[in-house]
Design a protein around this motif. Sequence first.
Motif, mmCIF file in Angstrom:
data_model
loop_
_atom_site.group_PDB
_atom_site.id
_atom_site.type_symbol
_atom_site.label_atom_id
_atom_site.label_comp_id
_atom_site.label_asym_id
_atom_site.label_seq_id
_atom_site.Cartn_x
_atom_site.Cartn_y
_atom_site.Cartn_z
ATOM 1 N N UNK A 261 11.228 0.303 -5.965
ATOM 2 C CA UNK A 261 11.130 1.765 -5.900
ATOM 3 C C UNK A 261 9.792 2.120 -5.268
ATOM 4 N N UNK A 262 9.832 2.945 -4.241
ATOM 5 C CA UNK A 262 8.606 3.385 -3.570
ATOM 6 C C UNK A 262 8.613 4.904 -3.453
ATOM 7 N N UNK A 263 7.438 5.512 -3.645
ATOM 8 C CA UNK A 263 7.348 6.953 -3.440
ATOM 9 C C UNK A 263 6.330 7.307 -2.354
ATOM 10 N N UNK B 177 -5.753 -0.907 -6.580
ATOM 11 C CA UNK B 177 -4.394 -0.489 -6.251
ATOM 12 C C UNK B 177 -3.715 -1.593 -5.443
ATOM 13 N N UNK B 178 -2.698 -2.227 -6.005
ATOM 14 C CA UNK B 178 -1.949 -3.252 -5.280
ATOM 15 C C UNK B 178 -0.689 -2.636 -4.684
ATOM 16 N N UNK B 179 -0.421 -2.964 -3.435
ATOM 17 C CA UNK B 179 0.712 -2.385 -2.719
ATOM 18 C C UNK B 179 1.566 -3.499 -2.119
ATOM 19 N N UNK B 180 2.788 -3.156 -1.771
ATOM 20 C CA UNK B 180 3.670 -4.087 -1.070
ATOM 21 C C UNK B 180 3.484 -3.901 0.438
ATOM 22 N N UNK B 181 3.574 -4.999 1.165
ATOM 23 C CA UNK B 181 3.383 -4.946 2.619
ATOM 24 C C UNK B 181 4.472 -5.741 3.325
ATOM 25 N N UNK B 182 5.071 -5.127 4.333
ATOM 26 C CA UNK B 182 6.005 -5.818 5.218
ATOM 27 C C UNK B 182 5.309 -5.996 6.560
ATOM 28 N N UNK B 183 5.260 -7.225 7.060
ATOM 29 C CA UNK B 183 4.704 -7.504 8.382
ATOM 30 C C UNK B 183 5.831 -8.022 9.263
ATOM 31 N N UNK B 184 6.031 -7.352 10.382
ATOM 32 C CA UNK B 184 7.088 -7.759 11.297
ATOM 33 C C UNK B 184 6.531 -8.180 12.642
ATOM 34 N N UNK B 185 7.172 -9.178 13.254
ATOM 35 C CA UNK B 185 6.802 -9.631 14.594
ATOM 36 C C UNK B 185 8.064 -10.157 15.281
ATOM 37 N N UNK B 186 7.998 -10.264 16.605
ATOM 38 C CA UNK B 186 9.175 -10.739 17.341
ATOM 39 C C UNK B 186 9.496 -12.186 16.995
ATOM 40 N N UNK C 136 -7.515 7.610 6.447
ATOM 41 C CA UNK C 136 -6.232 7.612 5.747
ATOM 42 C C UNK C 136 -6.294 8.521 4.525
ATOM 43 N N UNK C 137 -5.229 9.282 4.304
ATOM 44 C CA UNK C 137 -5.166 10.154 3.128
ATOM 45 C C UNK C 137 -5.334 9.367 1.837
ATOM 46 N N UNK C 138 -4.831 8.133 1.809
ATOM 47 C CA UNK C 138 -4.914 7.323 0.601
ATOM 48 C C UNK C 138 -6.351 6.985 0.227
ATOM 49 N N UNK C 139 -7.250 7.036 1.210
ATOM 50 C CA UNK C 139 -8.658 6.723 0.957
ATOM 51 C C UNK C 139 -9.480 7.970 0.646
ATOM 52 N N UNK C 140 -8.856 9.129 0.730
ATOM 53 C CA UNK C 140 -9.583 10.372 0.470
ATOM 54 C C UNK C 140 -8.995 11.159 -0.700
ATOM 55 N N UNK C 141 -7.759 10.829 -1.109
ATOM 56 C CA UNK C 141 -7.161 11.479 -2.269
ATOM 57 C C UNK C 141 -7.853 11.006 -3.550
ATOM 58 N N UNK D 19 -4.795 9.659 -8.696
ATOM 59 C CA UNK D 19 -3.495 10.078 -8.166
ATOM 60 C C UNK D 19 -2.877 8.965 -7.329
ATOM 61 N N UNK D 20 -3.707 8.293 -6.531
ATOM 62 C CA UNK D 20 -3.220 7.190 -5.699
ATOM 63 C C UNK D 20 -2.681 6.061 -6.572
ATOM 64 N N UNK D 21 -3.344 5.800 -7.700
ATOM 65 C CA UNK D 21 -2.926 4.708 -8.586
ATOM 66 C C UNK D 21 -1.554 4.953 -9.208
ATOM 67 N N UNK D 22 -1.118 6.192 -9.228
ATOM 68 C CA UNK D 22 0.194 6.516 -9.781
ATOM 69 C C UNK D 22 1.330 6.220 -8.805
#
Length: 296
Positions: free
Chosen positions: A188-190, A132-141, A93-98, A102-105
């Motif tokens: 807000x997400x970027x 780095x804390x992120x928001x996560x959406x998990x979807x299932x049927x 993942x790019x997030x693990x190599x950047x 920069x990722x923390x921003x």
Amino acid sequence: MYKILKAGKLAGNIYEMVVEAPRVAKHCLPGQFVIVKMDEVGERIPLTICDYDREAGTITIVFQPIGASTEKFTKLQAGDAFRDFVGPLGMPSDLCTEPLEEVKKKKILFVAGGVGTAPVYPQVKWLHEHGVDVDVIVGAKTKDLVILEKELSEVAGNLYVTTDDGSYGRSGMVTKVIEDLVTNEGKVYDHCVAIGPMIMMKFCCLTTKKLNIPTIVSMNPIMVDGTGMCGACRVMVGDEVKFACVDGPEFDGHKIDFDAAMKRQAMYKTEEGRALLKLREGETHHGGCGNCGGDK
């Protein structure tokens, strides 16, 4: 041989295994995958890495049986072994190599659909471990098909679970939750990472494009051989030919023509379709190997 230390059902028709593969565990990063082969005559099955433990030398894989080989996987138990367990393959993942600063921003949103929750988890866990804390959406049927909720709740900044039938968490598709969070709840997400079925990723990208949120998707669902030799995972990213197994599996979702990719995926399932694709695509039909490492 690669010993299976744990095997069981996660939910519905979704299975989890912990496999002893120390060299893969030592070198892998979130976003990468392994190729698993049950025996000498078994198919090569590419599976994304759900988790890893470098000290224990283990890799966790999650799969849903869709063919003869993966159906046979469901019969394996702790103490059994795989003939081959090759990896890590693909690009992390790019997030693990950047650069981490920069990722923390970034304000990051992950969207996971079904079995796509498995490759989302190691990325979120890695980011959490690096502050780095992120928001996560998990979807299932439905409620019974929600997986890794407890694990994600421990590493996500905010976890939103939604079911198509409204039987658990929020009600509706993941795209509805994206819109609600941004439009109605002021989020807000970027940066967004969406992983799941092709149709889910398509509509996630349509939604995030409208909301002006750059989005990365994983094209793991179209991989077959996993080395670039079969041509199954050939995909157009903008005007460039890419192969999910050697150039990805993650790409800019806003540059992918999902309708064309899904049509191509359907064609590849028949012998006649494979022959036609090979004729049409010529030298660009496959991407060559080049990224095979193996657990040597």
